[in-house]
Design a protein around this motif. Sequence first.
Motif, PDB file in Angstrom:
ATOM      1  N   GLN A   1       0.844  -1.189   0.000  1.00 19.09           N
ATOM      2  CA  GLN A   1       0.000   0.000   0.000  1.00 19.09           C
ATOM      3  C   GLN A   1       0.882   1.241   0.000  1.00 19.09           C
ATOM      4  OE1 GLN A   1      -2.627   0.338   3.360  1.00 19.09           O
ATOM      5  NE2 GLN A   1      -4.097   1.580   2.227  1.00 19.09           N
ATOM      6  N   ASN A   2       0.565   2.190  -0.847  1.00 14.71           N
ATOM      7  CA  ASN A   2       1.367   3.387  -1.045  1.00 14.71           C
ATOM      8  C   ASN A   2       0.635   4.597  -0.486  1.00 14.71           C
ATOM      9  OD1 ASN A   2       1.915   5.796  -3.237  1.00 14.71           O
ATOM     10  ND2 ASN A   2       3.765   4.686  -2.698  1.00 14.71           N
ATOM     11  N   LEU A   3       1.242   5.271   0.519  1.00 16.69           N
ATOM     12  CA  LEU A   3       0.582   6.419   1.140  1.00 16.69           C
ATOM     13  C   LEU A   3       1.608   7.247   1.902  1.00 16.69           C
ATOM     14  CD1 LEU A   3       0.366   5.624   4.423  1.00 16.69           C
ATOM     15  CD2 LEU A   3      -1.415   4.120   3.546  1.00 16.69           C
ATOM     16  N   ILE A   4       1.178   8.420   2.352  1.00 23.43           N
ATOM     17  CA  ILE A   4       1.968   9.273   3.240  1.00 23.43           C
ATOM     18  C   ILE A   4       1.238   9.338   4.567  1.00 23.43           C
ATOM     19  CG2 ILE A   4       2.880  11.584   3.643  1.00 23.43           C
ATOM     20  CD1 ILE A   4       2.819  11.997   0.591  1.00 23.43           C
ATOM     21  N   GLU A   5       1.930   9.048   5.649  1.00 23.89           N
ATOM     22  CA  GLU A   5       1.327   9.182   6.974  1.00 23.89           C
ATOM     23  C   GLU A   5       1.828  10.456   7.623  1.00 23.89           C
ATOM     24  OE1 GLU A   5       0.421   5.836   9.797  1.00 23.89           O
ATOM     25  OE2 GLU A   5       2.027   6.805  10.941  1.00 23.89           O
ATOM     26  N   ALA A   6       0.916  11.352   7.949  1.00 24.79           N
ATOM     27  CA  ALA A   6       1.257  12.620   8.598  1.00 24.79           C
ATOM     28  C   ALA A   6       0.942  12.519  10.079  1.00 24.79           C
ATOM     29  CB  ALA A   6       0.471  13.764   7.958  1.00 24.79           C
ATOM     30  N   ARG A   7       1.849  13.011  10.916  1.00 22.36           N
ATOM     31  CA  ARG A   7       1.653  12.949  12.367  1.00 22.36           C
ATOM     32  C   ARG A   7       1.790  14.337  12.987  1.00 22.36           C
ATOM     33  NH1 ARG A   7       1.822   8.114  15.108  1.00 22.36           N
ATOM     34  NH2 ARG A   7       2.101   6.264  13.781  1.00 22.36           N
ATOM     35  N   ASP A   8       0.863  14.686  13.831  1.00 20.85           N
ATOM     36  CA  ASP A   8       0.917  15.908  14.624  1.00 20.85           C
ATOM     37  C   ASP A   8       1.287  15.489  16.034  1.00 20.85           C
ATOM     38  OD1 ASP A   8       0.414  18.140  16.226  1.00 20.85           O
ATOM     39  OD2 ASP A   8      -1.214  18.847  14.949  1.00 20.85           O
ATOM     40  N   PHE A   9       2.565  15.618  16.379  1.00 23.44           N
ATOM     41  CA  PHE A   9       3.017  15.154  17.686  1.00 23.44           C
ATOM     42  C   PHE A   9       2.504  16.041  18.813  1.00 23.44           C
ATOM     43  CE2 PHE A   9       6.131  13.270  14.794  1.00 23.44           C
ATOM     44  CZ  PHE A   9       6.143  11.959  15.244  1.00 23.44           C
ATOM     45  N   GLY A  10       2.208  17.303  18.501  1.00 23.47           N
ATOM     46  CA  GLY A  10       1.657  18.186  19.525  1.00 23.47           C
ATOM     47  C   GLY A  10       0.286  17.754  19.983  1.00 23.47           C
ATOM     48  N   ARG A  11      -0.560  17.339  19.036  1.00 29.26           N
ATOM     49  CA  ARG A  11      -1.922  16.905  19.371  1.00 29.26           C
ATOM     50  C   ARG A  11      -2.038  15.400  19.509  1.00 29.26           C
ATOM     51  NH1 ARG A  11      -5.973  19.033  15.155  1.00 29.26           N
ATOM     52  NH2 ARG A  11      -4.302  18.496  13.683  1.00 29.26           N
ATOM     53  N   GLY A  12      -0.972  14.690  19.143  1.00 30.60           N
ATOM     54  CA  GLY A  12      -0.998  13.235  19.280  1.00 30.60           C
ATOM     55  C   GLY A  12      -1.943  12.566  18.303  1.00 30.60           C
ATOM     56  N   VAL A  13      -2.054  13.122  17.079  1.00 33.00           N
ATOM     57  CA  VAL A  13      -2.940  12.533  16.084  1.00 33.00           C
ATOM     58  C   VAL A  13      -2.144  12.220  14.816  1.00 33.00           C
ATOM     59  CG1 VAL A  13      -4.996  13.695  16.963  1.00 33.00           C
ATOM     60  CG2 VAL A  13      -3.615  14.794  15.189  1.00 33.00           C
ATOM     61  N   ALA A  14      -2.677  11.311  14.008  1.00 33.42           N
ATOM     62  CA  ALA A  14      -2.056  10.934  12.739  1.00 33.42           C
ATOM     63  C   ALA A  14      -3.135  10.684  11.704  1.00 33.42           C
ATOM     64  CB  ALA A  14      -1.188   9.685  12.920  1.00 33.42           C
ATOM     65  N   TRP A  15      -2.821  10.935  10.461  1.00 34.55           N
ATOM     66  CA  TRP A  15      -3.774  10.655   9.393  1.00 34.55           C
ATOM     67  C   TRP A  15      -2.999  10.270   8.137  1.00 34.55           C
ATOM     68  CZ3 TRP A  15      -2.418  15.294  11.251  1.00 34.55           C
ATOM     69  CH2 TRP A  15      -1.975  16.275  10.378  1.00 34.55           C
ATOM     70  N   ARG A  16      -3.703   9.688   7.184  1.00 34.21           N
ATOM     71  CA  ARG A  16      -3.074   9.176   5.977  1.00 34.21           C
ATOM     72  C   ARG A  16      -3.484   9.979   4.752  1.00 34.21           C
ATOM     73  NH1 ARG A  16      -3.374   2.542   6.514  1.00 34.21           N
ATOM     74  NH2 ARG A  16      -1.874   2.380   8.250  1.00 34.21           N
ATOM     75  N   ILE A  17      -2.484  10.216   3.904  1.00 26.42           N
ATOM     76  CA  ILE A  17      -2.713  10.873   2.621  1.00 26.42           C
ATOM     77  C   ILE A  17      -2.530   9.805   1.553  1.00 26.42           C
ATOM     78  CG2 ILE A  17      -1.922  12.673   1.040  1.00 26.42           C
ATOM     79  CD1 ILE A  17      -0.770  14.081   3.582  1.00 26.42           C
ATOM     80  N   GLN A  18      -3.616   9.490   0.860  1.00 22.13           N
ATOM     81  CA  GLN A  18      -3.588   8.370  -0.077  1.00 22.13           C
ATOM     82  C   GLN A  18      -3.828   8.836  -1.510  1.00 22.13           C
ATOM     83  OE1 GLN A  18      -6.650   6.057   2.108  1.00 22.13           O
ATOM     84  NE2 GLN A  18      -5.073   4.462   2.307  1.00 22.13           N
ATOM     85  N   PRO A  19      -3.224   8.145  -2.485  1.00 25.38           N
ATOM     86  CA  PRO A  19      -3.483   8.469  -3.885  1.00 25.38           C
ATOM     87  C   PRO A  19      -4.840   7.927  -4.315  1.00 25.38           C
ATOM     88  CG  PRO A  19      -2.068   6.555  -3.757  1.00 25.38           C
ATOM     89  CD  PRO A  19      -2.278   7.020  -2.336  1.00 25.38           C
ATOM     90  N   GLU A  20      -5.271   8.328  -5.501  1.00 20.28           N
ATOM     91  CA  GLU A  20      -6.484   7.769  -6.068  1.00 20.28           C
ATOM     92  C   GLU A  20      -6.257   6.301  -6.435  1.00 20.28           C
ATOM     93  OE1 GLU A  20      -9.384   9.443  -6.259  1.00 20.28           O
ATOM     94  OE2 GLU A  20      -8.358  11.123  -5.280  1.00 20.28           O
ATOM     95  N   ALA A  21      -7.347   5.555  -6.562  1.00 24.38           N
ATOM     96  CA  ALA A  21      -7.244   4.132  -6.897  1.00 24.38           C
ATOM     97  C   ALA A  21      -6.473   3.941  -8.195  1.00 24.38           C
ATOM     98  CB  ALA A  21      -8.641   3.522  -7.018  1.00 24.38           C
ATOM     99  N   GLY A  22      -5.519   3.017  -8.187  1.00 24.08           N
ATOM    100  CA  GLY A  22      -4.714   2.740  -9.371  1.00 24.08           C
ATOM    101  C   GLY A  22      -3.505   3.631  -9.525  1.00 24.08           C
ATOM    102  N   ASN A  23      -3.322   4.582  -8.595  1.00 25.43           N
ATOM    103  CA  ASN A  23      -2.188   5.504  -8.654  1.00 25.43           C
ATOM    104  C   ASN A  23      -1.205   5.223  -7.526  1.00 25.43           C
ATOM    105  OD1 ASN A  23      -3.593   6.650 -10.752  1.00 25.43           O
ATOM    106  ND2 ASN A  23      -4.145   8.517  -9.639  1.00 25.43           N
ATOM    107  N   ALA A  24      -0.031   5.843  -7.620  1.00 26.70           N
ATOM    108  CA  ALA A  24       0.987   5.719  -6.585  1.00 26.70           C
ATOM    109  C   ALA A  24       1.631   7.075  -6.338  1.00 26.70           C
ATOM    110  CB  ALA A  24       2.044   4.690  -6.982  1.00 26.70           C
ATOM    111  N   ILE A  25       2.126   7.270  -5.123  1.00 25.11           N
ATOM    112  CA  ILE A  25       2.806   8.507  -4.748  1.00 25.11           C
ATOM    113  C   ILE A  25       4.307   8.339  -4.929  1.00 25.11           C
ATOM    114  CG2 ILE A  25       3.363  10.043  -2.826  1.00 25.11           C
ATOM    115  CD1 ILE A  25       0.550   9.506  -1.731  1.00 25.11           C
ATOM    116  N   PHE A  26       4.930   9.321  -5.595  1.00 24.42           N
ATOM    117  CA  PHE A  26       6.375   9.350  -5.772  1.00 24.42           C
ATOM    118  C   PHE A  26       6.913  10.634  -5.155  1.00 24.42           C
ATOM    119  CE2 PHE A  26       5.245   6.246  -8.853  1.00 24.42           C
ATOM    120  CZ  PHE A  26       6.379   5.517  -9.171  1.00 24.42           C
ATOM    121  N   MET A  27       7.639  10.550  -4.092  1.00 27.09           N
ATOM    122  CA  MET A  27       8.367  11.686  -3.527  1.00 27.09           C
ATOM    123  C   MET A  27       7.433  12.818  -3.077  1.00 27.09           C
ATOM    124  SD  MET A  27      11.388  12.741  -2.752  1.00 27.09           S
ATOM    125  CE  MET A  27      12.313  14.209  -2.392  1.00 27.09           C
ATOM    126  N   PHE A  28       7.756  13.448  -1.954  1.00 31.68           N
ATOM    127  CA  PHE A  28       7.037  14.639  -1.512  1.00 31.68           C
ATOM    128  C   PHE A  28       8.007  15.575  -0.808  1.00 31.68           C
ATOM    129  CE2 PHE A  28       6.860  11.917   2.237  1.00 31.68           C
ATOM    130  CZ  PHE A  28       7.074  12.805   3.291  1.00 31.68           C
TER     131      PHE A  28
END
Length: 244
Positions: A1-28
Motif C-alpha cells: 500500500q502506497n501512502l503518506i502518513e502525517a503525524r501531529d506530535f503536539g496533538r498526538g494525532v495521525a492521518w493518511r494521505i492516499q493516492p487515487e485508486a490505481g495511482n501511486a505517490i512518488f516523492m514529496f
Amino acid sequence: QNLIEARDFGRGVAWRIQPEAGNAIFMFVLDPAGTRLVYLEVNMQVTGHRVPWWLVGVDLANGQKQLLLGGQHPDEAALVPIAWSGETLLLQGVAPFTGEQAALWTLSLQDPQPKLVADETAYVGVPRLSPDGVWIALPVSDPPALPRGYAAGEPPATELTLMEAGAGAAISTVSAPPGHIFVDAVWGSDGRRLWAIEGAWNEERKTFDRKAMAEIMFTFTGAQRTAFAISAGEITTLAACPNG
C-alpha cells in the motif's frame, strides 16, 4: 500500500494521505513552515515510457488537496518535487519506473505555469534552492577541468552556477580551484552564502579527498574562500542551522 502518513506530535494525532485508486505517490516535499506538502502522483495502470501524472498539494491543517499540475501527459516527463522554499517549488523531470532524469523546472505557487531552468545535460548532482526561493545553486561539471586519472561514474561538479529561480537566468559562476571539486552544498540562512564540501584530487589514491569546506559568496562575479579544513578523516555531509 502506497501512502503518506502525517503525524501531529503536539496533538498526538495521525492521518493518511492516499493516492487515487490505481495511482501511486512518488516523492514529496514539505513547505518551510511544515504546514503543507506537495507530492507527485502517477497512474500505475498505464504502461510505457510516459504515464499520466499529477502534482498535488495538501494542507496539513485540514487534509484538503489541491491539484497543482498534471493530467493526461503521455509525452511529458513527470515533474518530481525536490525542494520547497518561500513560494517556489523546485521540480525535476523524471520518467517514472526508469530512473531517467530530465530537465529542471521551477513552479511558483502564484503562477500555475512551470518554468524551465536547465535541461538534463546542464547540471550534475542535486541543485540547491535558496531559503527565500529566489536563487538556485546549480552544480556543473566541466570535464576538461577534471584530473586526467579520474574515471569514476557521473562527473563531479567543478563549478557552481547561481541562477535566478523565476527566470532561469545564470547570474554568476564560481569554479573550484584546479584539481578540486564541489561535492555537496547547502545555503546559509541569509540566502546569500553557500557552503560546499571541497574535494582535492589525490593522485596516489586516484580519488578526491574531502577535507575542506568552502564558503561561497555569490555576487555578480563570484567569490570563494576555504572556511574550514581538517587534516584527518573526511567531511561527508553538510547541514545548515535554521538560525544561521
